[in-house]
Motif scaffolding. Structure first.
Motif, PDB file in Angstrom:
ATOM      1  N   ARG A 182       4.121  -1.564  -6.099  1.00 21.16           N
ATOM      2  CA  ARG A 182       4.149  -1.860  -4.671  1.00 21.16           C
ATOM      3  C   ARG A 182       3.998  -3.354  -4.404  1.00 21.16           C
ATOM      4  NH1 ARG A 182       0.389   2.745  -1.886  1.00 21.16           N
ATOM      5  NH2 ARG A 182      -1.243   1.529  -2.904  1.00 21.16           N
ATOM      6  N   CYS A 183       3.100  -4.001  -5.151  1.00 22.18           N
ATOM      7  CA  CYS A 183       2.888  -5.432  -4.948  1.00 22.18           C
ATOM      8  C   CYS A 183       4.114  -6.258  -5.326  1.00 22.18           C
ATOM      9  CB  CYS A 183       1.671  -5.894  -5.756  1.00 22.18           C
ATOM     10  SG  CYS A 183       0.091  -5.462  -5.018  1.00 22.18           S
ATOM     11  N   VAL A 184       4.783  -5.868  -6.419  1.00 24.04           N
ATOM     12  CA  VAL A 184       5.971  -6.621  -6.843  1.00 24.04           C
ATOM     13  C   VAL A 184       7.060  -6.532  -5.778  1.00 24.04           C
ATOM     14  CG1 VAL A 184       7.839  -6.737  -8.538  1.00 24.04           C
ATOM     15  CG2 VAL A 184       5.480  -6.399  -9.295  1.00 24.04           C
ATOM     16  N   TYR A 185       7.243  -5.349  -5.203  1.00 23.93           N
ATOM     17  CA  TYR A 185       8.249  -5.200  -4.157  1.00 23.93           C
ATOM     18  C   TYR A 185       7.889  -6.014  -2.910  1.00 23.93           C
ATOM     19  CZ  TYR A 185      10.827  -1.446  -6.502  1.00 23.93           C
ATOM     20  OH  TYR A 185      11.605  -0.729  -7.375  1.00 23.93           O
ATOM     21  N   LEU A 186       6.609  -5.980  -2.519  1.00 24.25           N
ATOM     22  CA  LEU A 186       6.198  -6.628  -1.279  1.00 24.25           C
ATOM     23  C   LEU A 186       5.877  -8.110  -1.458  1.00 24.25           C
ATOM     24  CD1 LEU A 186       3.927  -3.813   0.188  1.00 24.25           C
ATOM     25  CD2 LEU A 186       6.153  -4.533   1.043  1.00 24.25           C
ATOM     26  N   LEU A 187       5.447  -8.495  -2.659  1.00 26.83           N
ATOM     27  CA  LEU A 187       5.099  -9.886  -2.939  1.00 26.83           C
ATOM     28  C   LEU A 187       6.015 -10.427  -4.037  1.00 26.83           C
ATOM     29  CD1 LEU A 187       1.227  -9.370  -2.996  1.00 26.83           C
ATOM     30  CD2 LEU A 187       2.507 -10.502  -1.179  1.00 26.83           C
TER      31      LEU A 187
ATOM     32  N   GLU B  15      -0.503 -12.624   5.190  1.00 29.93           N
ATOM     33  CA  GLU B  15      -1.342 -13.785   4.931  1.00 29.93           C
ATOM     34  C   GLU B  15      -0.603 -14.818   4.095  1.00 29.93           C
ATOM     35  OE1 GLU B  15      -4.476 -14.645   5.906  1.00 29.93           O
ATOM     36  OE2 GLU B  15      -4.302 -12.988   7.326  1.00 29.93           O
ATOM     37  N   ARG B  16       0.178 -14.322   3.118  1.00 32.89           N
ATOM     38  CA  ARG B  16       0.923 -15.253   2.271  1.00 32.89           C
ATOM     39  C   ARG B  16       1.982 -15.986   3.078  1.00 32.89           C
ATOM     40  NH1 ARG B  16       4.941 -16.463  -1.266  1.00 32.89           N
ATOM     41  NH2 ARG B  16       4.262 -17.146  -3.327  1.00 32.89           N
ATOM     42  N   GLU B  17       2.661 -15.249   3.961  1.00 37.77           N
ATOM     43  CA  GLU B  17       3.667 -15.878   4.811  1.00 37.77           C
ATOM     44  C   GLU B  17       3.035 -16.898   5.747  1.00 37.77           C
ATOM     45  OE1 GLU B  17       6.949 -15.565   4.798  1.00 37.77           O
ATOM     46  OE2 GLU B  17       6.833 -14.249   3.036  1.00 37.77           O
ATOM     47  N   ARG B  18       1.832 -16.593   6.196  1.00 37.66           N
ATOM     48  CA  ARG B  18       1.169 -17.466   7.167  1.00 37.66           C
ATOM     49  C   ARG B  18       0.619 -18.729   6.525  1.00 37.66           C
ATOM     50  NH1 ARG B  18      -3.186 -14.260  10.280  1.00 37.66           N
ATOM     51  NH2 ARG B  18      -1.276 -13.132  10.846  1.00 37.66           N
ATOM     52  N   HIS B  19      -0.024 -18.577   5.352  1.00 37.93           N
ATOM     53  CA  HIS B  19      -0.715 -19.705   4.738  1.00 37.93           C
ATOM     54  C   HIS B  19       0.040 -20.287   3.535  1.00 37.93           C
ATOM     55  CE1 HIS B  19      -4.124 -18.861   7.312  1.00 37.93           C
ATOM     56  NE2 HIS B  19      -4.153 -17.602   6.883  1.00 37.93           N
ATOM     57  N   GLY B  20       1.060 -19.578   3.037  1.00 38.53           N
ATOM     58  CA  GLY B  20       1.863 -20.108   1.944  1.00 38.53           C
ATOM     59  C   GLY B  20       1.152 -20.187   0.614  1.00 38.53           C
ATOM     60  N   ARG B  21       0.160 -19.359   0.393  1.00 37.31           N
ATOM     61  CA  ARG B  21      -0.528 -19.358  -0.904  1.00 37.31           C
ATOM     62  C   ARG B  21      -0.558 -17.947  -1.485  1.00 37.31           C
ATOM     63  NH1 ARG B  21      -4.904 -20.392   2.708  1.00 37.31           N
ATOM     64  NH2 ARG B  21      -6.254 -18.550   2.987  1.00 37.31           N
ATOM     65  N   ASP B  22      -0.640 -17.896  -2.823  1.00 40.09           N
ATOM     66  CA  ASP B  22      -0.629 -16.601  -3.504  1.00 40.09           C
ATOM     67  C   ASP B  22      -1.900 -15.827  -3.208  1.00 40.09           C
ATOM     68  OD1 ASP B  22       1.811 -17.206  -4.570  1.00 40.09           O
ATOM     69  OD2 ASP B  22       1.027 -17.886  -6.493  1.00 40.09           O
ATOM     70  N   SER B  23      -1.756 -14.513  -3.135  1.00 41.38           N
ATOM     71  CA  SER B  23      -2.907 -13.652  -2.879  1.00 41.38           C
ATOM     72  C   SER B  23      -3.740 -13.416  -4.130  1.00 41.38           C
ATOM     73  CB  SER B  23      -2.433 -12.303  -2.321  1.00 41.38           C
ATOM     74  OG  SER B  23      -1.731 -11.577  -3.337  1.00 41.38           O
ATOM     75  N   GLY B  24      -3.097 -13.535  -5.303  1.00 45.62           N
ATOM     76  CA  GLY B  24      -3.778 -13.250  -6.559  1.00 45.62           C
ATOM     77  C   GLY B  24      -3.885 -11.772  -6.875  1.00 45.62           C
ATOM     78  N   GLU B  25      -3.318 -10.926  -5.995  1.00 42.97           N
ATOM     79  CA  GLU B  25      -3.469  -9.477  -6.158  1.00 42.97           C
ATOM     80  C   GLU B  25      -2.759  -8.967  -7.407  1.00 42.97           C
ATOM     81  OE1 GLU B  25      -4.984  -5.746  -4.720  1.00 42.97           O
ATOM     82  OE2 GLU B  25      -5.454  -7.848  -4.364  1.00 42.97           O
TER      83      GLU B  25
ATOM     84  N   PRO C 180      -1.542   0.689   1.253  1.00 43.92           N
ATOM     85  CA  PRO C 180      -0.324  -0.052   1.602  1.00 43.92           C
ATOM     86  C   PRO C 180      -0.563  -1.004   2.757  1.00 43.92           C
ATOM     87  CG  PRO C 180       0.129   2.300   1.342  1.00 43.92           C
ATOM     88  CD  PRO C 180      -1.355   2.143   1.314  1.00 43.92           C
ATOM     89  N   ILE C 181      -1.481  -0.631   3.675  1.00 45.48           N
ATOM     90  CA  ILE C 181      -1.772  -1.498   4.811  1.00 45.48           C
ATOM     91  C   ILE C 181      -2.389  -2.800   4.328  1.00 45.48           C
ATOM     92  CG2 ILE C 181      -3.144  -1.707   6.919  1.00 45.48           C
ATOM     93  CD1 ILE C 181      -2.905   1.294   7.280  1.00 45.48           C
ATOM     94  N   CYS C 182      -3.294  -2.705   3.327  1.00 44.72           N
ATOM     95  CA  CYS C 182      -3.917  -3.903   2.781  1.00 44.72           C
ATOM     96  C   CYS C 182      -2.892  -4.798   2.093  1.00 44.72           C
ATOM     97  CB  CYS C 182      -5.019  -3.521   1.794  1.00 44.72           C
ATOM     98  SG  CYS C 182      -6.479  -2.805   2.581  1.00 44.72           S
ATOM     99  N   ILE C 183      -1.955  -4.189   1.365  1.00 45.41           N
ATOM    100  CA  ILE C 183      -0.915  -4.974   0.708  1.00 45.41           C
ATOM    101  C   ILE C 183      -0.034  -5.648   1.742  1.00 45.41           C
ATOM    102  CG2 ILE C 183       1.083  -4.866  -0.821  1.00 45.41           C
ATOM    103  CD1 ILE C 183      -0.230  -2.576  -2.276  1.00 45.41           C
ATOM    104  N   ALA C 184       0.295  -4.928   2.806  1.00 41.22           N
ATOM    105  CA  ALA C 184       1.093  -5.523   3.884  1.00 41.22           C
ATOM    106  C   ALA C 184       0.343  -6.694   4.509  1.00 41.22           C
ATOM    107  CB  ALA C 184       1.410  -4.469   4.937  1.00 41.22           C
ATOM    108  N   ARG C 185      -0.992  -6.561   4.622  1.00 42.53           N
ATOM    109  CA  ARG C 185      -1.788  -7.663   5.177  1.00 42.53           C
ATOM    110  C   ARG C 185      -1.724  -8.876   4.257  1.00 42.53           C
ATOM    111  NH1 ARG C 185      -6.461  -5.217   5.475  1.00 42.53           N
ATOM    112  NH2 ARG C 185      -5.990  -4.317   7.521  1.00 42.53           N
ATOM    113  N   LEU C 186      -1.733  -8.624   2.931  1.00 43.17           N
ATOM    114  CA  LEU C 186      -1.613  -9.734   1.980  1.00 43.17           C
ATOM    115  C   LEU C 186      -0.273 -10.447   2.138  1.00 43.17           C
ATOM    116  CD1 LEU C 186      -3.048  -8.083  -1.266  1.00 43.17           C
ATOM    117  CD2 LEU C 186      -4.151  -9.829   0.140  1.00 43.17           C
ATOM    118  N   VAL C 187       0.777  -9.664   2.377  1.00 44.10           N
ATOM    119  CA  VAL C 187       2.101 -10.264   2.582  1.00 44.10           C
ATOM    120  C   VAL C 187       2.085 -11.176   3.798  1.00 44.10           C
ATOM    121  CG1 VAL C 187       4.521  -9.773   3.095  1.00 44.10           C
ATOM    122  CG2 VAL C 187       3.278  -8.321   1.492  1.00 44.10           C
TER     123      VAL C 187
END
Length: 319
Positions: free
Chosen positions: A95-100, A59-69, A50-57
């Motif tokens: 989990r990814c759908v909820y967070l991303l 990163e997406r907010e910061r750079h505005g691009r999809d993670s591809g996860e 979950p920590i990695c998924i939160a990091r992807l969130v």
């Protein structure tokens, strides 16, 4: 001819070199494809945390691009995996759908919804449960709701054919997330006995928040045949509460449970029933009256009282 032999031999050596080079390149290409396929079929390691998924969130907010996860997880779901791996992939998709959610909305397609729904036919119940959870996550995205509704009948079949508490909870949570289409009503009527048995069998299901949507079934705008069935359902539940073996146990219900929606102090069922007493169809009128009587007249199993007195202020004016 003798003079051309060395040149001919040189051409043979050159040809062998080309063949060897082509064979080597072909082998390298096949190796590349095998490695690529293997990597594609393995769920990303990052998604296990979950920590990695939160990091992807972030990163997406910061750079505005999809993670591809989400796309990588869906691609890996298409490959042949064992039951445990399929279950974990679906869990990570949820989990990814909820967070991303924004990424899921922009990159996922109706084919992806069908791919997840195919897992409802899996022989392993844990895979079915995770597929239901993933569909529930996707149902929070407006454009996927109609596509997910197409699988409602399949979900109702799972409820009626498989006796598994966790599966029932996941199914009911999914169905509770959107209004059921009209074409599902005949199947819903057939499943009513199973729903009744599920709800009365164990109070664990009281944690399923089905109260508000279920009360919508008691509106006069619903088809008369469906109204009659849900009224019979409510009457049987009410009578079951008044049996001696039920009253011998002190039950505890969640405030959002079906029990509280129908029989709790804050229930609005009384208002719905009173409006159905004047319903155009006589069968609905009679059944609504039966539910009212069952609510006001506690009874022991196998006996009916000769007179009725309201056991509480359920039908006081203004409530």
């Amino acid at each position: 001819m003798g003079k051309n032999i060395p040149q001919f031999l040189e051409q043979i050596d050159l040809f062998k070199g080309f063949v060897g080079l082509a064979t080597g390149a072909g082998a390298l290409y096949l190796l590349y494809k095998a490695i690529r396929t293997s990597l594609k079929c393995q769920p990303p390691l990052c998604s296990n945390s979950p920590i990695c998924i939160a990091r992807l969130v972030m990163e997406r907010e910061r750079h505005g691009r999809d993670s591809g996860e989400i796309r990588r997880l869906l691609n890996s779901l298409e490959c042949k995996q064992d039951e445990y791996t399929r279950s974990m992939i679906l869990h990570n998709i949820t989990r990814c759908v909820y967070l991303l959610e924004a990424e899921a909305s922009s990159t996922c397609t109706m084919d992806d919804i069908n791919l997840v729904a195919e897992m409802l036919d899996d022989k392993d119940n844990s895979v079915k449960i995770q597929a239901l959870n993933a569909l529930k996550a996707f149902s929070g995205i407006k454009k996927f709701r109609l596509k997910i509704q197409e699988h409602c009948i399949k979900v109702l079949e799972l409820i009626s054919n498989i006796w598994d508490i966790e599966l029932h909870v996941a199914s009911l949570r999914l169905l509770n997330n959107f209004p059921l289409p009209d074409y599902v009503h005949p199947q819903l009527r057939r499943v009513m006995p199973s729903l009744m048995a599920i709800i009365q069998s164990d109070c664990i299901l009281a944690q399923v928040p089905v109260n508000s949507n279920f009360l919508n079934l008691f509106q006069s705008s619903q088809p008369g045949s469906l109204l009659f069935e849900v009224l019979v359902f409510a009457e049987h539940l009410s009578e079951g509460r008044n049996t001696s073996h039920y009253r011998a146990i002190k039950w505890h219900y969640n405030e959002q449970s079906l029990h509280e929606a129908l029989f709790g102090d804050e229930s609005r069922l009384a208002d719905r029933l009173l409006s159905l007493v004047i319903h155009p169809e006589e069968d609905v009128q009679i059944q609504a009256c039966k539910v009212i009587v069952s609510l006001q007249c506690p009874q022991d199993l196998g006996s009916r009282p000769s007179s009725c007195r309201p056991s509480h202020s359920y039908f006081k004016a203004g409530e």
